[in-house]
Scaffold this motif. Structure first.
Motif, PDB file in Angstrom:
ATOM      1  N   UNK A 188       7.344   1.420  -0.092  1.00  0.00           N
ATOM      2  CA  UNK A 188       7.358   0.032  -0.541  1.00  0.00           C
ATOM      3  C   UNK A 188       8.219  -0.095  -1.805  1.00  0.00           C
ATOM      4  N   UNK A 189       9.209  -0.977  -1.811  1.00  0.00           N
ATOM      5  CA  UNK A 189      10.070  -1.119  -2.986  1.00  0.00           C
ATOM      6  C   UNK A 189       9.339  -1.682  -4.206  1.00  0.00           C
ATOM      7  N   UNK A 190       8.149  -2.224  -4.006  1.00  0.00           N
ATOM      8  CA  UNK A 190       7.376  -2.769  -5.137  1.00  0.00           C
ATOM      9  C   UNK A 190       6.796  -1.661  -6.001  1.00  0.00           C
ATOM     10  N   UNK A 191       6.797  -0.435  -5.521  1.00  0.00           N
ATOM     11  CA  UNK A 191       6.278   0.676  -6.308  1.00  0.00           C
ATOM     12  C   UNK A 191       4.847   1.012  -5.941  1.00  0.00           C
ATOM     13  N   UNK A 192       4.190   1.809  -6.797  1.00  0.00           N
ATOM     14  CA  UNK A 192       2.835   2.251  -6.487  1.00  0.00           C
ATOM     15  C   UNK A 192       1.840   1.096  -6.518  1.00  0.00           C
ATOM     16  N   UNK A 193       0.784   1.280  -5.795  1.00  0.00           N
ATOM     17  CA  UNK A 193      -0.257   0.267  -5.685  1.00  0.00           C
ATOM     18  C   UNK A 193      -1.074   0.217  -6.974  1.00  0.00           C
ATOM     19  N   UNK A 194      -1.082  -0.916  -7.698  1.00  0.00           N
ATOM     20  CA  UNK A 194      -1.850  -0.993  -8.934  1.00  0.00           C
ATOM     21  C   UNK A 194      -3.358  -0.838  -8.701  1.00  0.00           C
TER      22      UNK A 194
END
Length: 61
Positions: free
Chosen positions: A13-19
């Motif tokens: 996912x280009x949004x990065x790691x899951x917060x």
């Protein structure tokens, strides 16, 4: 038109790691806090507060 399915982001996912993972890890820092000396509580809460703020900032990017 496709509608995205909600859920945890995929590893690519280009949004990065899951917060949400960061939130879970931060909250785990409070486990067994009652058995720890009172003097350690402030540091534990500050670490959790910082981690939650970081996760919130990452989620709004």
């Amino acid at each position: 038109m496709t509608v995205p399915i909600p859920g945890p982001p995929r590893p690519t996912d280009p949004r990065g790691p899951d917060p949400r993972a960061a939130v879970a890890a931060a909250m785990a820092g409070l486990d067994a806090l009652a058995e720890r000396p009172l003097a350690e509580h402030v540091d534990a809460y500050e670490r959790v507060h910082t981690a939650l703020g970081d996760a919130l900032a990452a989620g709004s990017a």
